[in-house]
Motif scaffolding. Structure first.
Motif, mmCIF file in Angstrom:
data_model
loop_
_atom_site.group_PDB
_atom_site.id
_atom_site.type_symbol
_atom_site.label_atom_id
_atom_site.label_comp_id
_atom_site.label_asym_id
_atom_site.label_seq_id
_atom_site.Cartn_x
_atom_site.Cartn_y
_atom_site.Cartn_z
ATOM 1 N N LEU B 115 103.412 60.027 47.017
ATOM 2 C CA LEU B 115 104.257 59.644 47.024
ATOM 3 C C LEU B 115 104.552 59.121 45.417
ATOM 4 O O LEU B 115 103.994 57.467 45.689
ATOM 5 C CB LEU B 115 104.439 59.474 47.251
ATOM 6 C CG LEU B 115 105.239 61.424 48.759
ATOM 7 C CD1 LEU B 115 106.151 60.049 50.132
ATOM 8 C CD2 LEU B 115 105.913 61.968 48.173
ATOM 9 N N PRO B 116 105.632 59.368 44.763
ATOM 10 C CA PRO B 116 106.177 58.316 43.171
ATOM 11 C C PRO B 116 106.619 57.226 44.744
ATOM 12 O O PRO B 116 107.271 57.696 45.726
ATOM 13 C CB PRO B 116 106.193 58.938 42.916
ATOM 14 C CG PRO B 116 106.938 60.150 43.313
ATOM 15 C CD PRO B 116 105.572 60.385 44.705
ATOM 16 N N ASP B 117 106.637 56.107 43.669
ATOM 17 C CA ASP B 117 107.595 55.136 44.579
ATOM 18 C C ASP B 117 109.062 55.453 44.855
ATOM 19 O O ASP B 117 109.527 54.888 45.868
ATOM 20 C CB ASP B 117 107.666 53.807 44.201
ATOM 21 C CG ASP B 117 105.871 53.309 43.767
ATOM 22 O OD1 ASP B 117 105.526 52.327 42.526
ATOM 23 O OD2 ASP B 117 105.220 52.979 44.514
ATOM 24 N N HIS B 119 110.118 57.743 45.995
ATOM 25 C CA HIS B 119 110.159 58.866 46.444
ATOM 26 C C HIS B 119 109.683 58.122 48.361
ATOM 27 O O HIS B 119 109.400 58.976 48.666
ATOM 28 C CB HIS B 119 110.123 60.066 46.861
ATOM 29 C CG HIS B 119 110.751 60.847 45.544
ATOM 30 N ND1 HIS B 119 111.551 61.260 45.747
ATOM 31 C CD2 HIS B 119 109.971 61.056 43.703
ATOM 32 C CE1 HIS B 119 111.824 62.190 44.290
ATOM 33 N NE2 HIS B 119 111.393 61.527 43.576
#
Lengths: 113, 177
Positions: B115-117, B119
């Motif tokens: 997960l990117p930051d 999200h």
């Protein structure tokens, strides 16, 4: 400083892969070996059949790293890269920000020194 | 045997994982809001669950469960195994026996996912909550399903918490959400 070395080595990679004849066309990967030695560094190259290029720059003073260890590093990089590509949040072309990828690279670098 | 059943055993899990990933990221682009995406995934899961239960009951031939503990075991040992190839463990029963946890050591939906930051509120596998909720509704059980822990958000394990709310009257038809 590394950027210059890496950019130059990419030119060498291009030269090498364009010179490759049909004999090597069925190999899935092209381990290009030592691209060129400079005073301070040894640069190794690897190209995948999807035209992704990997470059490893090693300090010249490191004489203990053997060819098969470099090959295995490239294989690990290739596998990690494939995992990064499979992350649905990763857009091809973006700089890689994957923690898993970074951790594999760091471990490899520590082992190589 | 019909072609679908013949084929089922050899479906490539990477295509499944990537398909789910494409679905989630498309929803993220469409809604631009993690909470909303979670809701949509849950809704889709519900629509899958109300249909999947028929397939499950036909293929597994399990009988009616006598209590919620049996339901938990069937979900973990039969359903998860059949559809995702994993067997979560059933733990953390509430004293009243109406709530339990499923602990997932691995989850094919999240293979390769980071997960990117931006999200941090996304509950990536929300589809599963909807599937469980929809499926159980069709066998007259109203349940609440949520993720209590998620490896994608930094926890050590993925934990799904399931709570029995009430029995549903048989004559109420279930519609799509």
């Amino acid at each position: 400083m590394f950027h210059y070395t890496v950019h130059t080595s990419l030119d060498v990679v291009e030269e090498k892969i364009s010179g490759v004849g049909k004999a090597l066309a069925d190999q899935r990967e092209l381990y290009l070996g030592l691209l060129y030695p400079t005073e301070d560094y040894k640069v190794y190259g690897y190209v995948t059949n999807s035209k992704v290029k990997f470059v490893i720059v090693v300090d010249s003073s490191n004489t203990s790293l053997r060819d098969n260890e470099i090959r295995s590093m490239f294989r690990k990089l290739h596998n990690s890269f494939t995992d990064v590509m499979c992350n649905p949040f990763y857009n091809p072309g973006d700089p890689i920000q994957s923690k898993a990828f970074d951790s594999i690279v760091s471990t490899m670098m520590v082992q190589a020194c | 045997r019909c072609p679908q059943t013949e084929r089922a055993a050899s479906t490539n899990s990477e295509l499944f994982t990537l398909t789910y990933g494409a679905l989630v990221t498309q929803l993220c682009k469409d809604y631009e809001n993690d909470e909303e995406v979670n809701k949509q995934l849950d809704k889709m899961g519900y629509n899958i669950g109300v249909r999947l239960i028929e397939d499950f009951l036909a293929r597994s031939s399990v009988g009616r469960c006598h209590d919620f503990r049996e339901t938990a075991d069937v979900i973990a040992k039969v359903a998860f195994k059949m559809y995702l190839g994993i067997t979560p463990s059933v733990t953390n029963w509430s004293p009243a026996g109406d709530e339990f946890s499923l602990i997932l050591e691995s989850n094919p939906l999240v293979d390769f996912v980071e997960l990117p930051d931006n999200h941090s509120n996304l509950v990536y596998s929300s589809l599963l909550c909807g599937v469980l909720r929809g499926a159980l509704e069709m066998v007259q059980m109203a349940v609440d399903v949520r993720f209590a822990q998620d490896t994608l958000r930094g926890d050590n394990v993925t934990e799904i918490r399931m709570k029995f709310i009430k029995r549903i009257e048989e004559n109420l038809p279930a519609g799509d959400e």
